[in-house]
Scaffold this motif. Structure first.
Motif, PDB file in Angstrom:
ATOM      1  N   PHE A 239       0.811  -1.211   0.000  1.00  0.00           N
ATOM      2  CA  PHE A 239       0.000   0.000   0.000  1.00  0.00           C
ATOM      3  C   PHE A 239       0.848   1.266   0.000  1.00  0.00           C
ATOM      4  CE2 PHE A 239      -3.385  -2.919   1.459  1.00  0.00           C
ATOM      5  CZ  PHE A 239      -4.347  -2.587   0.526  1.00  0.00           C
ATOM      6  N   ALA A 240       2.053   1.203   0.542  1.00  0.00           N
ATOM      7  CA  ALA A 240       2.920   2.380   0.609  1.00  0.00           C
ATOM      8  C   ALA A 240       3.742   2.590  -0.659  1.00  0.00           C
ATOM      9  CB  ALA A 240       3.858   2.262   1.809  1.00  0.00           C
ATOM     10  N   SER A 241       3.855   1.564  -1.488  1.00  0.00           N
ATOM     11  CA  SER A 241       4.739   1.650  -2.656  1.00  0.00           C
ATOM     12  C   SER A 241       4.144   2.482  -3.777  1.00  0.00           C
ATOM     13  CB  SER A 241       5.079   0.251  -3.180  1.00  0.00           C
ATOM     14  OG  SER A 241       3.921  -0.379  -3.690  1.00  0.00           O
ATOM     15  N   ASP A 242       5.025   3.071  -4.544  1.00  0.00           N
ATOM     16  CA  ASP A 242       4.637   3.845  -5.715  1.00  0.00           C
ATOM     17  C   ASP A 242       4.107   2.883  -6.778  1.00  0.00           C
ATOM     18  OD1 ASP A 242       5.134   5.039  -8.453  1.00  0.00           O
ATOM     19  OD2 ASP A 242       5.670   6.747  -7.190  1.00  0.00           O
TER      20      ASP A 242
ATOM     21  N   LEU B 183       9.596  -4.098  -6.426  1.00  0.00           N
ATOM     22  CA  LEU B 183       8.499  -5.044  -6.238  1.00  0.00           C
ATOM     23  C   LEU B 183       8.988  -6.393  -5.720  1.00  0.00           C
ATOM     24  CD1 LEU B 183       6.274  -4.295  -9.350  1.00  0.00           C
ATOM     25  CD2 LEU B 183       5.918  -3.568  -6.972  1.00  0.00           C
ATOM     26  N   ALA B 184      10.225  -6.759  -6.034  1.00  0.00           N
ATOM     27  CA  ALA B 184      10.785  -8.039  -5.581  1.00  0.00           C
ATOM     28  C   ALA B 184      10.901  -8.096  -4.056  1.00  0.00           C
ATOM     29  CB  ALA B 184      12.135  -8.287  -6.235  1.00  0.00           C
ATOM     30  N   ALA B 185      10.942  -6.948  -3.406  1.00  0.00           N
ATOM     31  CA  ALA B 185      10.974  -6.919  -1.949  1.00  0.00           C
ATOM     32  C   ALA B 185       9.580  -7.111  -1.352  1.00  0.00           C
ATOM     33  CB  ALA B 185      11.574  -5.607  -1.458  1.00  0.00           C
ATOM     34  N   ILE B 186       8.550  -6.966  -2.175  1.00  0.00           N
ATOM     35  CA  ILE B 186       7.159  -7.046  -1.722  1.00  0.00           C
ATOM     36  C   ILE B 186       6.499  -8.343  -2.183  1.00  0.00           C
ATOM     37  CG2 ILE B 186       4.889  -5.942  -1.867  1.00  0.00           C
ATOM     38  CD1 ILE B 186       6.410  -3.285  -2.423  1.00  0.00           C
TER      39      ILE B 186
ATOM     40  N   ALA C 224       3.549  -4.156 -14.799  1.00  0.00           N
ATOM     41  CA  ALA C 224       2.781  -3.654 -15.945  1.00  0.00           C
ATOM     42  C   ALA C 224       1.324  -3.419 -15.549  1.00  0.00           C
ATOM     43  CB  ALA C 224       2.879  -4.621 -17.111  1.00  0.00           C
ATOM     44  N   TRP C 225       0.751  -4.320 -14.768  1.00  0.00           N
ATOM     45  CA  TRP C 225      -0.631  -4.171 -14.300  1.00  0.00           C
ATOM     46  C   TRP C 225      -0.779  -2.908 -13.463  1.00  0.00           C
ATOM     47  CZ3 TRP C 225      -1.277  -5.027  -8.873  1.00  0.00           C
ATOM     48  CH2 TRP C 225      -2.578  -4.816  -8.413  1.00  0.00           C
ATOM     49  N   ARG C 226       0.151  -2.687 -12.529  1.00  0.00           N
ATOM     50  CA  ARG C 226       0.066  -1.510 -11.659  1.00  0.00           C
ATOM     51  C   ARG C 226       0.158  -0.217 -12.465  1.00  0.00           C
ATOM     52  NH1 ARG C 226       1.836  -2.092  -5.985  1.00  0.00           N
ATOM     53  NH2 ARG C 226       3.149  -0.267  -6.321  1.00  0.00           N
TER      54      ARG C 226
END
Length: 107
Positions: free
Chosen positions: A12-15, A23-26, A48-50
């Motif tokens: 939720f906090a990520s851009d 994203l690999a950290a999430i 790509a979806w985001r």
């Protein structure tokens, strides 16, 4: 923001334009996201979806609470933007594995 598990809070906090490395950290590398009747598999597809979703319909997402249900973290989220019916509440259903999101279903 309600008390959320680490990877869910990071989501939720990520851009929305976060790169694959971020994203690999999430997300797990083989993560699956189901949204708008489509399935997105793997980090590149999730990125790509985001980006596509935010480009088509800019929105903000505000988690309302979190609960554990059937082995998943379920987060009702108020989603506001320039779309009919805004704001609305969507359930984000997260499956976690090894400290990352392995599956996300948005309904």
């Amino acid at each position: 923001m309600p008390d959320l598990p680490g990877p869910v809070a990071a989501y939720f906090a990520s851009d929305t334009a976060a790169d694959v490395e971020t994203l690999a950290a999430i997300f797990a590398t083989d993560a699956i996201v189901e949204d708008e009747a489509k399935t997105h598999r793997g980090l590149a597809a999730i990125r790509a979806w985001r980006v596509d979703t935010m480009t088509r319909t800019p929105f903000t997402a505000r988690p309302l609470r979190a609960e554990e249900r059937d082995g998943r973290v379920v987060v009702p989220t108020e989603v506001s933007g320039s779309f009919p019916g805004s704001p609305l509440t969507l359930e984000h259903r997260f499956t976690l594995r090894d400290g990352r999101i392995s599956a996300l279903e948005i309904a």
